[in-house]
Design a protein around this motif. Structure first.
Motif, short mmCIF file in Angstrom:
data_model
loop_
_atom_site.label_atom_id
_atom_site.label_comp_id
_atom_site.label_asym_id
_atom_site.label_seq_id
_atom_site.Cartn_x
_atom_site.Cartn_y
_atom_site.Cartn_z
N VAL A 356 0.82 -1.22 0.00
CA VAL A 356 0.00 0.00 0.00
C VAL A 356 0.85 1.26 0.00
N GLU A 357 2.14 1.11 0.22
CA GLU A 357 3.03 2.27 0.28
C GLU A 357 3.71 2.57 -1.05
N VAL A 358 3.29 1.86 -2.12
CA VAL A 358 3.88 2.09 -3.46
C VAL A 358 2.77 2.27 -4.49
N ASP A 359 3.15 2.76 -5.67
CA ASP A 359 2.18 2.99 -6.75
C ASP A 359 1.69 1.71 -7.41
N SER A 360 2.52 0.69 -7.44
CA SER A 360 2.18 -0.56 -8.11
C SER A 360 1.41 -1.49 -7.17
N ASN A 361 0.80 -2.54 -7.75
CA ASN A 361 0.09 -3.50 -6.91
C ASN A 361 1.04 -4.31 -6.04
N VAL A 362 2.25 -4.54 -6.56
CA VAL A 362 3.26 -5.31 -5.84
C VAL A 362 4.54 -4.49 -5.81
N PRO A 363 5.20 -4.35 -4.66
CA PRO A 363 6.45 -3.58 -4.60
C PRO A 363 7.51 -4.15 -5.54
N SER A 364 8.41 -3.31 -6.01
CA SER A 364 9.47 -3.78 -6.91
C SER A 364 10.38 -4.76 -6.21
N GLN A 365 10.52 -4.64 -4.90
CA GLN A 365 11.26 -5.61 -4.11
C GLN A 365 10.83 -5.51 -2.65
N PHE A 366 11.10 -6.57 -1.91
CA PHE A 366 10.80 -6.59 -0.49
C PHE A 366 12.11 -6.59 0.29
N SER A 367 12.13 -5.88 1.40
CA SER A 367 13.27 -5.88 2.30
C SER A 367 13.07 -6.98 3.33
N LEU A 368 14.00 -7.92 3.41
CA LEU A 368 13.90 -9.01 4.38
C LEU A 368 13.80 -8.46 5.80
N GLU A 369 14.63 -7.48 6.11
CA GLU A 369 14.65 -6.91 7.46
C GLU A 369 13.31 -6.26 7.80
N THR A 370 12.75 -5.50 6.84
CA THR A 370 11.48 -4.81 7.08
C THR A 370 10.33 -5.80 7.20
N ILE A 371 10.26 -6.75 6.27
CA ILE A 371 9.17 -7.73 6.27
C ILE A 371 9.17 -8.54 7.57
N THR A 372 10.31 -9.07 7.95
CA THR A 372 10.36 -9.90 9.15
C THR A 372 10.17 -9.06 10.42
N GLY A 373 10.70 -7.84 10.41
CA GLY A 373 10.50 -6.96 11.57
C GLY A 373 9.03 -6.63 11.75
N ASP A 374 8.35 -6.27 10.65
CA ASP A 374 6.91 -5.98 10.73
C ASP A 374 6.11 -7.22 11.12
N ALA A 375 6.51 -8.37 10.56
CA ALA A 375 5.78 -9.61 10.84
C ALA A 375 5.86 -9.96 12.33
N LYS A 376 7.00 -9.72 12.95
CA LYS A 376 7.14 -10.02 14.37
C LYS A 376 6.25 -9.12 15.23
N ILE A 377 6.09 -7.88 14.78
CA ILE A 377 5.19 -6.97 15.50
C ILE A 377 3.75 -7.49 15.44
N VAL A 378 3.34 -7.90 14.24
CA VAL A 378 1.98 -8.44 14.06
C VAL A 378 1.80 -9.72 14.87
N TYR A 379 2.76 -10.61 14.78
CA TYR A 379 2.70 -11.90 15.48
C TYR A 379 2.56 -11.69 16.99
N SER A 380 3.33 -10.76 17.53
CA SER A 380 3.29 -10.50 18.98
C SER A 380 1.95 -9.92 19.42
N ALA A 381 1.30 -9.18 18.51
CA ALA A 381 0.05 -8.49 18.88
C ALA A 381 -1.20 -9.33 18.62
N ALA A 382 -1.03 -10.52 18.02
CA ALA A 382 -2.19 -11.37 17.72
C ALA A 382 -2.88 -11.83 18.99
N LYS A 383 -4.22 -11.91 18.95
CA LYS A 383 -5.00 -12.29 20.13
C LYS A 383 -6.12 -13.25 19.75
#
Length: 391
Positions: A356-383
């Motif tokens: 959602v932070e880019v113009d295209s439907n899919v980002p040109s590339q994914f950052s491993l550090e960003t994806i896993t860092g964000d995923a851990k935040i989501v995982y920790s907050a799941a209820k």
């Protein structure tokens, strides 16, 4: 038997490859007149977006679709080649095919205000006979994803091929109208990923009469929304869907299962990792945060029905059209890499945020550090969501 780039079987994705024409107004649009704004040509199509997302997360699937030799088809295939996406062998091209095209009118927030879809070619040319040519790929895949742009015969043929080898099937509803196509194939479906409106349509298609009404969700809490949707969720689970991934927009995802033993640990029997997907797996499994997701005692208190809320992440929104597809693509890539369904939801939400932070439907590339860092935040907050024992 054909296999993936690295010699192993790969996931299979079947569905639409579409040129999206996205018109974003800079002021609230008015009927019967034009308004200032911007127009973009974007590579789209639910299945195509999902396949691209998976490829960029290190799990390139075998993609089965159709495309013409017209301008739209040329744009789509040129991008496919330049981005080094999975093989084109499964993409049927023919001079009689009019490449599927969708025109979206987006409002100032990036939400779809209106749209027109010309995607008949998917139903007409993505036939059971074309799909049958790739039966060995489907039968050896860790998972099959089908989108509801497919005709009923094509959906049934795809699911039967998967069922012959006990391959799990993911059904992506696409739209309210097309989501009803789950009815004749529900017995084959392992995963389904509707939003609230698609869920209601699917439940009505699976019931003897229209038992479920659209939900009025204005100013509605996640807990209240869940309680309202629970009967429809339960119907889908009773009809055979093993895992329901319910997307609820800016509130995230509600993951639902019947709560059978180990259902919350669902992963794929066949998993293969290399490159980005190997790093994704290692990072998520070596340092996943400790919370209820690893506490079997907590989860076993809900033996008949389990619903878990995963919150969305804050994002600087540019466009929302690819979020749902990247959620599914992120989950499929993660499951195929060997992560469990809980970890995969977290990765999917992180991928959706990036989209959602880019113009295209899919980002040109994914950052491993960003994806896993964000995923851990989501995982920790799941209820785990509270619910009454009676459904």
């Amino acid at each position: 038997m054909k296999q993936g780039k690295y010699g192993e079987a790969v996931p299979v994705v079947i569905g639409g490859m579409v040129l999206d024409i996205q018109a974003t107004s800079s002021i609230p649009p008015h009927p019967r007149t034009t308004c200032p704004g911007q127009v973009h040509y974007v590579q789209g199509g639910v299945a195509r977006n999902i396949a691209e997302c998976m490829g960029k997360l290190g799990t390139g699937p075998f993609f089965i679709s159709v495309s013409g030799f017209d301008m739209a088809g040329t744009l789509l295939l040129e991008y496919w080649k330049s981005a080094k996406l999975p093989t084109e062998e499964g993409i049927r091209r023919h001079q009689d095919i009019k490449t599927p095209t969708v025109c979206h009118i987006l409002d100032v927030t990036g939400e779809v205000a209106a749209g027109v879809a010309s995607v008949e070619a998917v139903e007409k040319f993505l036939t059971p006979e074309w799909i049958q040519q790739f039966k060995h790929m489907i039968r050896s895949a860790p998972i099959l994803m089908v989108d509801a742009n497919l005709s009923r015969p094509a959906l049934e043929a795809s699911c039967r091929l998967a069922a012959e080898s006990n391959i799990p099937v993911w059904f992506e509803p696409v739209s309210i109208a097309k989501s009803k196509r789950i009815a004749p194939i529900v017995e084959y479906i392992t995963f389904a990923s509707p939003n609230e409106d698609e869920l209601i349509a699917m439940a009505n298609a699976l019931s003897s009469e229209n038992l479920f009404c659209p939900i009025e969700k204005n100013k509605c809490s996640t807990d209240t929304l869940f309680q309202m949707l629970k009967p429809a969720i339960w119907l889908l689970l009773q009809k055979g869907v093993k895992v329901l991934v319910l997307t609820i927009g800016s509130e995230g995802v509600i993951l639902c299962t019947k709560g059978e033993p180990n259902s919350w640990r669902i992963g794929l029997e066949k998993s293969h990792r290399h490159g980005f997907s190997q790093q994704l797996f290692e990072t998520m499994t070596s340092s996943s945060p400790s919370n209820w997701c690893t506490d079997s005692k907590v989860l076993e208190r809900s033996p008949n029905f389990l619903a878990v809320h995963f919150p969305a992440l804050s994002a600087s929104v540019v466009r929302l059209t690819g979020a749902g597809d990247c959620l599914v693509g992120g989950m499929l890539a993660s499951l195929s890499a060997g992560l469990d369904v809980m970890q995969s939801v977290a990765i999917g939400i992180a991928a959706a945020k990036a989209s959602v932070e880019v113009d295209s439907n899919v980002p040109s590339q994914f950052s491993l550090e960003t994806i896993t860092g964000d995923a851990k935040i989501v995982y920790s907050a799941a209820k785990v969501m509270q619910h009454q024992s009676k459904l």
